[in-house]
Design a protein around this motif. Structure first.
Motif, PDB file in Angstrom:
ATOM      1  N   ILE A  24       0.837  -1.204   0.000  1.00  0.00           N
ATOM      2  CA  ILE A  24       0.000   0.000   0.000  1.00  0.00           C
ATOM      3  C   ILE A  24       0.870   1.253   0.000  1.00  0.00           C
ATOM      4  CG2 ILE A  24      -1.592   1.370   1.429  1.00  0.00           C
ATOM      5  CD1 ILE A  24      -2.971  -1.299   2.173  1.00  0.00           C
ATOM      6  N   THR A  25       1.936   1.241   0.784  1.00  0.00           N
ATOM      7  CA  THR A  25       2.834   2.399   0.875  1.00  0.00           C
ATOM      8  C   THR A  25       3.484   2.689  -0.474  1.00  0.00           C
ATOM      9  OG1 THR A  25       3.238   1.906   3.195  1.00  0.00           O
ATOM     10  CG2 THR A  25       4.816   3.356   2.123  1.00  0.00           C
ATOM     11  N   GLN A  26       3.760   1.658  -1.243  1.00  0.00           N
ATOM     12  CA  GLN A  26       4.436   1.848  -2.522  1.00  0.00           C
ATOM     13  C   GLN A  26       3.474   2.076  -3.690  1.00  0.00           C
ATOM     14  OE1 GLN A  26       7.171  -1.520  -2.555  1.00  0.00           O
ATOM     15  NE2 GLN A  26       8.803  -0.167  -1.845  1.00  0.00           N
ATOM     16  N   LEU A  27       2.182   2.117  -3.436  1.00  0.00           N
ATOM     17  CA  LEU A  27       1.233   2.417  -4.516  1.00  0.00           C
ATOM     18  C   LEU A  27       1.433   3.818  -5.077  1.00  0.00           C
ATOM     19  CD1 LEU A  27      -2.122   0.847  -3.241  1.00  0.00           C
ATOM     20  CD2 LEU A  27      -0.757   0.126  -5.209  1.00  0.00           C
ATOM     21  N   VAL A  28       1.832   4.749  -4.243  1.00  0.00           N
ATOM     22  CA  VAL A  28       2.051   6.130  -4.669  1.00  0.00           C
ATOM     23  C   VAL A  28       3.328   6.221  -5.490  1.00  0.00           C
ATOM     24  CG1 VAL A  28       2.441   8.492  -3.887  1.00  0.00           C
ATOM     25  CG2 VAL A  28       0.863   7.029  -2.650  1.00  0.00           C
ATOM     26  N   ASP A  29       4.382   5.575  -4.994  1.00  0.00           N
ATOM     27  CA  ASP A  29       5.688   5.607  -5.647  1.00  0.00           C
ATOM     28  C   ASP A  29       6.354   4.253  -5.439  1.00  0.00           C
ATOM     29  OD1 ASP A  29       8.242   6.061  -6.560  1.00  0.00           O
ATOM     30  OD2 ASP A  29       8.757   7.571  -5.056  1.00  0.00           O
ATOM     31  N   PRO A  30       6.369   3.421  -6.484  1.00  0.00           N
ATOM     32  CA  PRO A  30       6.949   2.076  -6.340  1.00  0.00           C
ATOM     33  C   PRO A  30       8.431   2.090  -5.931  1.00  0.00           C
ATOM     34  CG  PRO A  30       5.717   2.247  -8.387  1.00  0.00           C
ATOM     35  CD  PRO A  30       5.773   3.623  -7.792  1.00  0.00           C
ATOM     36  N   GLU A  31       9.083   3.221  -6.125  1.00  0.00           N
ATOM     37  CA  GLU A  31      10.496   3.339  -5.762  1.00  0.00           C
ATOM     38  C   GLU A  31      10.695   3.820  -4.330  1.00  0.00           C
ATOM     39  OE1 GLU A  31      12.863   2.342  -7.976  1.00  0.00           O
ATOM     40  OE2 GLU A  31      11.109   1.760  -9.159  1.00  0.00           O
TER      41      GLU A  31
END
Length: 157
Positions: A24-31
């Protein structure tokens, strides 16, 4: 409220695994650099060994990820910048958007937690900080909102 407490409350409310929190945290920015090994440390209480303070940046990515997870990503709009500073008001706003809560839902959530809030009080929480009727959300109010939201998702168990 401490960012770790917010993340811990949301994790319990939605029954999320450590992997799901990272996802979920990486949905905004996969990096975005969040390590699965850090998640249990974010979920510990301050006095527990291994506690790592959850930064505003991590919590902001997590909350924005919740919005995308529950509402989807609108490709027609440019991506909003992630907040540098997370306040209790921002947490309320993000959760309201993620779960598509209307005013009546918000009032019911506060009521269910035993913390009724008037219409003017509620609208003041969502105003811009410079507005004359803006009201900062206190820790007790956010705790009760999270408690009421947990009751909505998990029931009285």
């Amino acid at each position: 409220m401490i960012n770790n407490d917010v993340m811990r409350s949301i994790r319990y409310m939605l029954d999320l695994s450590d992997n799901k929190i990272v996802e979920i945290t990486q949905l905004v920015d996969p990096e975005f650099p969040i390590d699965r090994a850090d998640v249990p440390a974010y979920l510990k209480k301050e006095e527990e060994p291994g506690f790592i303070p959850c930064s505003d940046r991590v919590l902001a990515h997590f909350l924005d990820g919740l919005v995308i997870h529950y509402r989807g990503k609108d490709e027609s709009l440019p991506q909003r910048p992630v907040e540098d500073r997370i306040t209790n008001n921002v947490v309320l706003k993000k959760l309201r958007v993620a779960f598509q809560l209307k005013d009546v839902d918000m009032h019911q959530i506060f009521e269910d937690a035993g913390f009724p809030v008037s219409k003017p009080e509620l609208s003041a929480l969502f105003r811009q900080p410079g507005h004359k009727n803006y009201r900062p959300c206190g820790d007790q109010m956010l705790r009760n909102f999270l408690k009421g939201l947990t009751l909505r998702f998990r029931g009285n168990s």
